[in-house]
Design a protein around this motif. Structure first.
Motif, short mmCIF file in Angstrom:
data_model
loop_
_atom_site.label_atom_id
_atom_site.label_comp_id
_atom_site.label_asym_id
_atom_site.label_seq_id
_atom_site.Cartn_x
_atom_site.Cartn_y
_atom_site.Cartn_z
N UNK A 83 -10.74 -15.40 0.22
CA UNK A 83 -9.79 -15.10 -0.97
C UNK A 83 -10.38 -13.40 -1.54
N UNK A 84 -9.35 -12.23 -1.36
CA UNK A 84 -10.14 -11.69 -1.54
C UNK A 84 -8.38 -10.18 -2.08
N UNK A 85 -7.94 -10.87 -2.88
CA UNK A 85 -6.85 -10.25 -3.36
C UNK A 85 -6.71 -8.96 -3.85
N UNK A 86 -8.09 -8.67 -3.91
CA UNK A 86 -8.07 -7.21 -4.60
C UNK A 86 -8.83 -6.19 -3.45
N UNK A 87 -8.44 -6.41 -2.55
CA UNK A 87 -9.05 -6.31 -0.86
C UNK A 87 -7.09 -5.47 -0.37
N UNK A 88 -7.23 -4.88 0.88
CA UNK A 88 -6.99 -4.10 1.77
C UNK A 88 -7.26 -5.43 2.71
N UNK A 89 -5.72 -6.16 3.90
CA UNK A 89 -6.07 -6.99 5.68
C UNK A 89 -5.58 -6.44 6.25
N UNK A 90 -6.22 -6.37 7.15
CA UNK A 90 -5.24 -6.05 8.70
C UNK A 90 -5.41 -7.21 9.71
N UNK A 145 -6.49 -22.89 14.93
CA UNK A 145 -6.71 -21.68 15.11
C UNK A 145 -6.83 -21.16 13.75
N UNK A 146 -7.49 -20.00 13.80
CA UNK A 146 -7.99 -18.94 13.02
C UNK A 146 -7.57 -17.51 12.86
N UNK A 147 -8.02 -16.27 12.25
CA UNK A 147 -7.84 -14.95 12.86
C UNK A 147 -9.01 -14.04 11.88
N UNK A 148 -9.76 -13.13 12.60
CA UNK A 148 -10.33 -12.27 12.21
C UNK A 148 -9.76 -11.35 11.48
N UNK A 149 -9.64 -10.67 10.06
CA UNK A 149 -9.23 -9.46 9.42
C UNK A 149 -9.75 -7.85 9.12
N UNK A 150 -9.80 -7.17 9.07
CA UNK A 150 -10.68 -6.16 8.72
C UNK A 150 -10.13 -6.06 7.24
N UNK A 151 -11.35 -5.87 6.55
CA UNK A 151 -11.02 -5.77 5.62
C UNK A 151 -11.64 -4.83 4.66
N UNK A 152 -10.97 -3.57 4.12
CA UNK A 152 -11.05 -2.80 3.18
C UNK A 152 -11.07 -2.90 1.38
N UNK A 153 -11.68 -1.62 0.47
CA UNK A 153 -11.35 -1.85 -0.46
C UNK A 153 -10.09 -0.98 -0.71
N UNK A 154 -9.05 -1.60 -1.81
CA UNK A 154 -7.44 -0.98 -2.28
C UNK A 154 -7.37 0.32 -1.66
N UNK A 155 -6.86 0.58 -0.88
CA UNK A 155 -6.17 2.27 -0.51
C UNK A 155 -7.30 2.76 -0.27
N UNK A 156 -8.89 2.22 -0.02
CA UNK A 156 -9.47 3.21 0.48
C UNK A 156 -9.19 3.40 2.10
N UNK A 157 -9.94 4.79 2.33
CA UNK A 157 -9.48 5.82 3.82
C UNK A 157 -10.74 6.75 4.15
N UNK A 158 -10.79 6.49 5.36
CA UNK A 158 -11.94 7.69 5.69
C UNK A 158 -11.06 7.98 7.16
N UNK A 159 -11.41 9.23 7.43
CA UNK A 159 -10.94 9.59 9.01
C UNK A 159 -11.47 8.80 9.94
N UNK A 160 -13.01 8.07 10.15
CA UNK A 160 -14.14 7.47 10.99
C UNK A 160 -13.22 6.37 10.61
#
Length: 291
Positions: free
Chosen positions: A152-159, A262-277
């Motif tokens: 549960x991480x509704x406050x984070x962006x997931x991919x 079956x399960x999925x691995x997600x890449x999570x980040x803070x909501x709206x966060x971005x960096x070039x790398x």
């Protein structure tokens, strides 16, 4: 009220790194009085003491140590922003969190291709379970993290990043396990609470009102497979990890029901966060998924 400026943080960090005003002034090519005034102004602004004086050397207070963690982060981001705008190429440090399983089975080819494409980025990995990785992202300890369902991480962006097939593992002589009730008197060998795969295992057992006889918690997949192979209990892990750690021949892999297998691995980040790398990592991940 103005925010703390980057120049003040740079002066503060120089004093920390050099252990005093004189050497910091030499490093920054400034007069000592200017360094002293800037540190004093910073302390007055924050209404805390940042340094203790011990034997002629400046030592950080607890408040100073806290400021240092933020100063290092902000200075790193400032340098990265300047470098990105000048070169348009990723550089600096990318600190990401990951599950042990993902680090062992999925990340080596991804990070190898990332490093080949962006050699100016320094990659730092922090491993842990899903729960701890989510907290590290929320606390700004890592820029992003690979975690596994369920979470549960509704406050984070997931991919979505990877799809995993989960299997039970047992000793070679263990009879095939087709239902959760067959584990009622067995020992479960797993990571500590917080591991998503253990949570799936426990959900499967609880769906049949089954409790294992006991749970043996270990800290690595090598240790888990070794204990399972010795007949100490039953474990759960992605099939990809069995291949990655070369233990397929030592244990028996038993499929789970489709609902749990079956399960999925997600890449999570803070909501709206971005960096070039980080954007470069997302791009590399997409390229690997498109292959």
């Amino acid at each position: 009220m103005r925010n703390i400026d980057i120049d003040s943080l740079e002066i503060f960090k120089a004093v920390v790194d050099c252990g005093g005003i004189t050497k910091a002034a030499m490093r920054l090519n400034r007069v000592q009085s200017n360094i002293t005034t800037r540190v004093k102004n910073l302390e007055e602004r924050l209404q805390v003491s940042l340094f203790h004086r011990e034997g002629g050397k400046l030592v950080l207070t607890a408040e100073g140590q806290l400021l240092l963690t933020y100063a290092e982060r902000l200075l790193r981001l400032s340098n990265e922003a300047e470098a990105a705008l000048r070169s348009r190429a990723p550089s600096g440090t990318l600190r990401i969190g990951t599950l042990e399983s993902t680090a062992a089975a999925r990340l080596p080819p991804l990070l190898a291709s990332y490093h080949q494409r962006y050699p100016d980025v320094r990659l730092e990995l922090v491993t842990g379970d899903t729960t701890s990785m989510i907290e590290r992202v929320r606390n700004y300890d890592v820029e992003a993290a690979f975690v596994s369902e369920p979470f549960q991480a509704d406050d984070l962006d997931t991919c979505p990043a990877f799809t995993e097939e989960l299997v039970l593992i047992g000793a070679k002589e263990v009879a095939s396990i087709e239902a959760a009730r067959q584990l009622a008197k067995r020992t479960v060998i797993a990571f500590a609470t917080g591991c998503s795969y253990r949570r799936i295992f426990e959900d499967w057992l609880s769906s049949s009102n089954i409790m294992p006889e006991r749970v043996l918690e270990l800290g690595s997949y090598h240790a888990i497979t070794a204990c399972v192979a010795a007949g100490s209990g039953i474990g759960i892990m992605p099939r990809s990890v069995l291949r990655a750690v070369h233990t397929e021949a030592e244990v028996q892999a038993i499929p789970l029901p489709p609902r749990f297998g079956k399960t999925r691995t997600h890449l999570i980040t803070r909501r709206g966060y971005s960096s070039v790398a980080l954007e470069a990592l997302r791009g590399e991940l997409k390229r690997s998924q498109d292959k």
